[in-house]
Design a protein around this motif. Structure first.
Motif, PDB file in Angstrom:
ATOM      1  N   THR A  76       0.817  -1.219   0.000  1.00  0.00           N
ATOM      2  CA  THR A  76       0.000   0.000   0.000  1.00  0.00           C
ATOM      3  C   THR A  76       0.851   1.270   0.000  1.00  0.00           C
ATOM      4  O   THR A  76       0.404   2.317  -0.475  1.00  0.00           O
ATOM      5  CB  THR A  76      -0.956   0.021   1.205  1.00  0.00           C
TER       6      THR A  76
ATOM      7  N   LEU B  50      -1.233   3.178  -2.508  1.00  0.00           N
ATOM      8  CA  LEU B  50      -2.293   3.842  -1.753  1.00  0.00           C
ATOM      9  C   LEU B  50      -1.756   4.236  -0.373  1.00  0.00           C
ATOM     10  O   LEU B  50      -2.156   3.669   0.649  1.00  0.00           O
ATOM     11  CB  LEU B  50      -3.496   2.893  -1.619  1.00  0.00           C
TER      12      LEU B  50
ATOM     13  N   ALA C 175      -2.393   6.475   1.635  1.00  0.00           N
ATOM     14  CA  ALA C 175      -3.366   6.941   2.625  1.00  0.00           C
ATOM     15  C   ALA C 175      -3.737   5.854   3.621  1.00  0.00           C
ATOM     16  O   ALA C 175      -4.217   6.156   4.722  1.00  0.00           O
ATOM     17  CB  ALA C 175      -4.629   7.446   1.920  1.00  0.00           C
TER      18      ALA C 175
ATOM     19  N   ASN D  45      -2.497   9.673  -3.951  1.00  0.00           N
ATOM     20  CA  ASN D  45      -3.231   8.399  -4.018  1.00  0.00           C
ATOM     21  C   ASN D  45      -4.026   8.355  -5.319  1.00  0.00           C
ATOM     22  O   ASN D  45      -5.240   8.160  -5.330  1.00  0.00           O
ATOM     23  CB  ASN D  45      -4.165   8.275  -2.814  1.00  0.00           C
TER      24      ASN D  45
END
Length: 413
Positions: free
Chosen positions: A252, A256, A258, A327
């Motif tokens: 992640t 991503l 976040a 993101n």
């Protein structure tokens, strides 16, 4: 090229008395399509996830077909069909039951060879339209459990890679060396974790150790493909555990980031989504994305309100804390819906009037905002969320009384 042991192509035919899957458990349209291909002189099977899921006592969502007929030949056999794809062409067959349409996907057996075009630096496959045999196609698939072929006429499962035994032993095994397969398509990292957790299949320690090594390759994948895989994770019924594993492997961080700031709030949202999935309810991706970015937005929003700024104005400034550009696998349309949800929740706070409440209640995201406000807990006073929930169900006269009680001395307009 994929280097695999020769024994992987050894054909193992598992009869119905051993595997126990009745023909009636397969989709009748898929079986009908296979038989039409066979009647036309082609080799064809139900393949992949449907066979795997039935062996695991899971009801399949899709029934895909694999054949030695080319996409053009398949298209000629089925009037309601369409050829799609550039990297590897497939055919969509369209079936109608009443007003409901469903799609069955047909792929031509793939082979590995010099005609496969890949990036010299990354090893990622860019174009792959070389056709082959069923055994060639089996070893080109990602995991052994996805390389099983079901033949409706004999009701045999045909296994070239040992996938049947792997399923029975509860393990998820990659076909070929991780160094090659993950470089060819890094998205297999996400698929491995999703399937391993969702199907309760064990991934070998040797394979798991390579996840962090090849995770940076995901940055070269198109954002649309990555978000498609993320959506599959969210709708898997095991999203909380899968995302946790992705974070532990460092995946992640690359696609991503976040997630690292989402904290327990985001994980709680995923757990609730998993419960909704298990209950057969739909899951809102925009709701999950709103939960993903909420914590940094929330901190800034509350701080600005403490400085005296009104709720909605504070939310406008607080959105910068989300850092959406970092993101970028999340599509703008989904981000926009998440932002709409933030602003609707922000409108819950403060004085209310009849005119304002009408606008809030007419918003199509109202029910979702109530659920989000409940999830927020102490960030928005529970009494505020409950007031709006009660107000939605109240009659006109009762609403006027509720507004007057909530805002003493404020005109009801």
């Amino acid at each position: 090229m994929i280097r695999v042991p020769k024994w992987l192509k050894r054909t193992n035919r598992i009869p119905v008395k051993k595997h126990g899957i009745a023909l009636a458990m397969f989709d009748e349209d898929a079986v009908s399509a296979v038989r039409r291909l066979q009647k036309a002189g082609f080799e064809a099977y139900v393949v992949g996830g449907a066979v795997r899921d039935l062996l695991l006592d899971i009801v399949p969502k899709d029934f895909d077909i694999s054949t030695n007929a080319t996409p053009t030949e398949v298209r000629r056999l089925f009037r309601r069909s369409r050829i799609i794809g550039r990297r590897f062409q497939i055919v969509h067959l369209y079936f109608y039951r009443g007003k409901k349409m469903r799609i069955i996907e047909v792929t031509t057996f793939r082979a590995d060879g010099d005609e496969v075009i890949s990036d010299e630096n990354s090893g990622r496959i860019l174009q792959d339209n070389l056709f082959g045999s069923a055994s060639d196609d089996a070893v080109r698939r990602d995991f052994t459990c996805n390389a099983l072929f079901y033949e409706p006429t004999t009701e045999n499962i045909i296994d070239y890679t040992g996938g049947y035994d792997d399923i029975r032993r509860g393990r998820l095994r990659l076909i070929g060396a991780p160094a090659i397969r993950f470089r060819q398509d890094p998205v297999r990292l996400l698929r491995a974790l999703r399937l391993g957790v969702k199907l309760n299949l064990t991934i070998s320690q040797a394979t798991q150790k390579t996840f962090a090594l090849y995770a940076p390759l995901l940055t070269a994948i198109t954002t649309s493909r990555l978000f498609d895989e993320f959506a599959k994770i969210i709708n898997s019924g095991a999203s909380a555990n899968i995302i946790q594993r992705c974070a532990e492997c460092g995946i992640t961080d690359h696609i991503l980031p976040a997630v690292s700031s989402g904290g327990d709030f985001f994980m709680n949202a995923l757990k609730k989504a998993d419960l909704r999935h298990q209950s057969g309810k739909d899951i809102s991706l925009s709701f999950i994305i709103a939960a993903l970015f909420w914590m940094p937005v929330r901190c800034r929003w509350l701080a600005l309100q403490q400085e005296g700024m009104l709720s909605v104005a504070a939310m406008e400034q607080a959105l910068e804390a989300a850092n959406f550009p970092a993101n970028n696998i999340v599509p703008r349309r989904v981000v926009a819906r998440a932002v709409d949800l933030y602003f609707l929740v922000a409108r819950f706070v403060g004085k209310v009037t009849l005119r304002r409440t009408r606008g809030v209640l007419r918003n199509p995201l109202f029910d979702r905002a109530i659920a989000f406000g409940t999830l927020c807990g102490g960030d928005i006073e529970p009494e505020v969320v409950q007031w709006w929930s009660d107000y939605q169900l109240a009659g006109d006269d009762e609403r006027k009384t509720m507004i007057a009680t909530k805002n003493p001395g404020t005109p009801n307009r």
